[in-house]
Motif scaffolding. Structure first.
Motif, PDB file in Angstrom:
ATOM      1  N   ILE A   1       0.968  -1.425   0.116  1.00  0.00           N
ATOM      2  CA  ILE A   1       0.042   0.121  -0.191  1.00  0.00           C
ATOM      3  C   ILE A   1       0.714   0.861  -0.035  1.00  0.00           C
ATOM      4  N   ASN A   2       1.596   1.299   0.804  1.00  0.00           N
ATOM      5  CA  ASN A   2       3.110   2.407   1.293  1.00  0.00           C
ATOM      6  C   ASN A   2       3.731   2.482  -0.298  1.00  0.00           C
ATOM      7  N   ALA A   3       4.156   1.782  -0.724  1.00  0.00           N
ATOM      8  CA  ALA A   3       4.409   1.701  -2.020  1.00  0.00           C
ATOM      9  C   ALA A   3       3.818   2.169  -2.852  1.00  0.00           C
ATOM     10  N   VAL A   4       2.592   2.190  -3.125  1.00  0.00           N
ATOM     11  CA  VAL A   4       1.643   2.810  -4.702  1.00  0.00           C
ATOM     12  C   VAL A   4       1.582   4.219  -3.361  1.00  0.00           C
TER      13      VAL A   4
ATOM     14  N   ALA B   1       4.721   6.076  -5.014  1.00  0.00           N
ATOM     15  CA  ALA B   1       4.991   5.951  -6.535  1.00  0.00           C
ATOM     16  C   ALA B   1       4.037   7.106  -6.705  1.00  0.00           C
ATOM     17  N   LEU B   2       2.883   7.532  -5.972  1.00  0.00           N
ATOM     18  CA  LEU B   2       1.627   8.746  -6.336  1.00  0.00           C
ATOM     19  C   LEU B   2       2.258  10.682  -5.441  1.00  0.00           C
ATOM     20  N   ALA B   3       3.336  10.274  -4.226  1.00  0.00           N
ATOM     21  CA  ALA B   3       4.146  11.258  -4.335  1.00  0.00           C
ATOM     22  C   ALA B   3       4.856  11.392  -5.532  1.00  0.00           C
ATOM     23  N   GLY B   4       5.606  10.754  -5.522  1.00  0.00           N
ATOM     24  CA  GLY B   4       6.981  11.049  -6.366  1.00  0.00           C
ATOM     25  C   GLY B   4       6.201  11.131  -7.374  1.00  0.00           C
TER      26      GLY B   4
ATOM     27  N   ILE C   1      -0.961   8.505   4.357  1.00  0.00           N
ATOM     28  CA  ILE C   1      -0.831   9.885   4.670  1.00  0.00           C
ATOM     29  C   ILE C   1       0.312  10.127   5.183  1.00  0.00           C
ATOM     30  N   ASN C   2       0.751   9.661   5.984  1.00  0.00           N
ATOM     31  CA  ASN C   2       2.389   9.920   6.723  1.00  0.00           C
ATOM     32  C   ASN C   2       3.137   9.618   5.538  1.00  0.00           C
ATOM     33  N   VAL C   3       3.028   8.437   5.202  1.00  0.00           N
ATOM     34  CA  VAL C   3       4.273   8.121   4.317  1.00  0.00           C
ATOM     35  C   VAL C   3       4.043   9.354   3.072  1.00  0.00           C
ATOM     36  N   ILE C   4       3.072  10.163   2.776  1.00  0.00           N
ATOM     37  CA  ILE C   4       2.509  11.165   1.308  1.00  0.00           C
ATOM     38  C   ILE C   4       3.772  12.382   2.294  1.00  0.00           C
ATOM     39  N   TRP C   5       3.049  12.412   3.608  1.00  0.00           N
ATOM     40  CA  TRP C   5       3.891  13.669   3.796  1.00  0.00           C
ATOM     41  C   TRP C   5       5.324  13.499   4.356  1.00  0.00           C
ATOM     42  N   ASN C   6       6.312  12.816   4.300  1.00  0.00           N
ATOM     43  CA  ASN C   6       7.395  12.941   4.456  1.00  0.00           C
ATOM     44  C   ASN C   6       7.946  12.470   3.607  1.00  0.00           C
ATOM     45  N   LYS C   7       7.129  11.925   2.666  1.00  0.00           N
ATOM     46  CA  LYS C   7       7.844  12.330   0.781  1.00  0.00           C
ATOM     47  C   LYS C   7       8.366  13.242   0.826  1.00  0.00           C
ATOM     48  N   LEU C   8       7.122  13.984   1.082  1.00  0.00           N
ATOM     49  CA  LEU C   8       6.887  15.689   0.436  1.00  0.00           C
ATOM     50  C   LEU C   8       7.672  16.379   1.211  1.00  0.00           C
ATOM     51  N   ALA C   9       8.058  16.176   2.594  1.00  0.00           N
ATOM     52  CA  ALA C   9       9.175  17.218   3.210  1.00  0.00           C
ATOM     53  C   ALA C   9      10.170  16.783   2.193  1.00  0.00           C
ATOM     54  N   ARG C  10      10.402  15.765   2.599  1.00  0.00           N
ATOM     55  CA  ARG C  10      12.093  15.566   2.440  1.00  0.00           C
ATOM     56  C   ARG C  10      12.697  16.235   0.265  1.00  0.00           C
ATOM     57  N   VAL C  11      11.533  15.664   0.058  1.00  0.00           N
ATOM     58  CA  VAL C  11      12.039  15.690  -1.461  1.00  0.00           C
ATOM     59  C   VAL C  11      12.346  17.461  -2.301  1.00  0.00           C
TER      60      VAL C  11
ATOM     61  N   LEU D   1       3.949  13.603  -8.331  1.00  0.00           N
ATOM     62  CA  LEU D   1       3.475  14.232  -8.114  1.00  0.00           C
ATOM     63  C   LEU D   1       4.555  15.617  -7.618  1.00  0.00           C
ATOM     64  N   LEU D   2       5.991  15.014  -6.683  1.00  0.00           N
ATOM     65  CA  LEU D   2       6.807  16.269  -7.185  1.00  0.00           C
ATOM     66  C   LEU D   2       7.314  15.843  -7.927  1.00  0.00           C
ATOM     67  N   MET D   3       7.155  14.968  -9.138  1.00  0.00           N
ATOM     68  CA  MET D   3       7.916  14.914 -10.728  1.00  0.00           C
ATOM     69  C   MET D   3       7.024  16.304 -11.642  1.00  0.00           C
ATOM     70  N   GLY D   4       6.119  16.204 -11.269  1.00  0.00           N
ATOM     71  CA  GLY D   4       5.250  17.457 -12.171  1.00  0.00           C
ATOM     72  C   GLY D   4       5.675  18.554 -11.252  1.00  0.00           C
ATOM     73  N   LEU D   5       5.736  18.443 -10.317  1.00  0.00           N
ATOM     74  CA  LEU D   5       5.860  19.931  -9.438  1.00  0.00           C
ATOM     75  C   LEU D   5       7.585  20.466  -9.337  1.00  0.00           C
ATOM     76  N   ALA D   6       8.140  19.501 -10.491  1.00  0.00           N
ATOM     77  CA  ALA D   6      10.143  19.628  -9.912  1.00  0.00           C
ATOM     78  C   ALA D   6       9.764  20.044 -11.952  1.00  0.00           C
ATOM     79  N   ILE D   7       9.246  19.960 -12.518  1.00  0.00           N
ATOM     80  CA  ILE D   7       9.229  20.016 -14.100  1.00  0.00           C
ATOM     81  C   ILE D   7       8.256  21.641 -14.456  1.00  0.00           C
ATOM     82  N   TYR D   8       7.660  22.013 -13.369  1.00  0.00           N
ATOM     83  CA  TYR D   8       7.278  23.299 -12.854  1.00  0.00           C
ATOM     84  C   TYR D   8       7.939  24.413 -12.717  1.00  0.00           C
ATOM     85  N   TRP D   9       8.802  23.875 -11.728  1.00  0.00           N
ATOM     86  CA  TRP D   9       9.856  24.814 -11.064  1.00  0.00           C
ATOM     87  C   TRP D   9      10.894  24.945 -12.014  1.00  0.00           C
ATOM     88  N   ALA D  10      11.465  23.902 -12.781  1.00  0.00           N
ATOM     89  CA  ALA D  10      12.179  24.420 -13.732  1.00  0.00           C
ATOM     90  C   ALA D  10      11.985  25.505 -14.864  1.00  0.00           C
TER      91      ALA D  10
END
Length: 275
Positions: free
Chosen positions: A77-80, A83-86, A163-173, A88-97
């Motif tokens: 479940i948390n791998a999914v 991946a969803l958080a990843g 949700i805990n997994v997602i907020w950690n991923k966003l806060a880290r990356v 989202l981050l990829m989209g943000l990275a492209i937007y930021w770039a």
């Protein structure tokens, strides 16, 4: 007081040392970042689970079949969720770039400086959210799932709310993306943090000695799962830096909490008991 060599947590130390040849091997063979992270995390989990059978800190903390099934389900479940958080981050990275004329300043740092800096910054956001989750009931309702087991082992290190997994991923990356670290630096910072997240939960006896002033250890992290709120400090996992900076670092060599599990967090936690 020095820690005798026989009482060192050698499986944890050897795992960290193995990351260097693993990095060289996967770079030479052209593995993708997802393959490096996936194989490295799974390999670390299996290695630590093997040594939990041979050198358990507490025999009653061994994972039982029903618990392994539960933890395996949460791993999927948390791998999914990750991946969803990843994505989202990829989209943000492209937007930021699209707003940047050139890479961020961190791209110019030498790897030996960039890697520890990325690890430290990658731990800061999750540390702050983790500490807040122990003080705010609405966040605790999400985070408490991780504290429900009255035992610690490598398998239940993955027991966490998505949700805990997602907020950690966003806060880290997010800080990594904003500062423009090189992708290879981020890959190895992420793998180190993931491996440490499993290792500090492992039911393996032994200490890292004075090294746990620099890196997270099972001996440190067990205090975080104490049923006594004042003992449940050490919010960092990969490194203890931010606990040391913000006064939530507990180090009591050779000791451990009497009981692990849930407690009811208060808005004004009690003082840390004397060692």
């Amino acid at each position: 007081m020095q820690t005798p060599l026989r009482s060192f947590n050698w499986p944890h130390l050897l795992l960290l040392l193995a990351l260097w040849p693993y990095a060289a091997l996967t770079a030479a063979t052209g593995w993708s970042a997802d393959a490096v992270l996936g194989a490295g995390t799974l390999g670390a989990l299996l290695w630590l689970m093997l040594w939990e059978r041979r050198l358990p800190q507490r025999q009653q903390w061994q994972a039982q079949p029903a618990e392994l099934a539960r933890d395996g389900a949460f791993l999927g479940i948390n791998a999914v969720a990750d991946a969803l958080a990843g994505a989202l981050l990829m989209g943000l990275a492209i937007y930021w770039a699209s707003f940047l004329a050139e890479p961020g300043w961190a791209a110019d740092l030498p790897p030996l400086l960039a890697l520890p800096l990325a690890i430290a910054l990658g731990e800061l956001g999750p540390f702050a959210l983790h500490r807040l989750a122990h003080r705010r009931p609405w966040l605790w309702r999400i985070h408490e799932l991780h504290h429900r087991p009255a035992k610690l082992n490598a398998a239940n290190s993955v027991l966490a709310h998505p949700i805990n997994v997602i907020w950690n991923k966003l806060a880290r990356v997010l800080p990594w993306l904003l500062l423009g670290f090189e992708p290879q630096v981020l890959l190895w910072a992420a793998l180190f943090i993931q491996v440490q997240g499993i290792a500090v939960h492992a039911n393996i006896r032994g200490s890292l000695g004075a090294l746990d002033l620099l890196i997270g250890s099972a001996e440190l992290h067990r205090w975080h799962h104490s049923v006594i709120e004042g003992e449940a400090q050490n919010y960092g996992t990969a490194i203890p830096l931010w606990d040391q900076v913000f006064g939530s670092y507990i180090r009591r060599p050779g000791k451990e909490p009497a009981l692990l599990g849930l407690y009811e967090p208060s808005d004004d936690p009690s003082a840390i008991p004397a060692a």
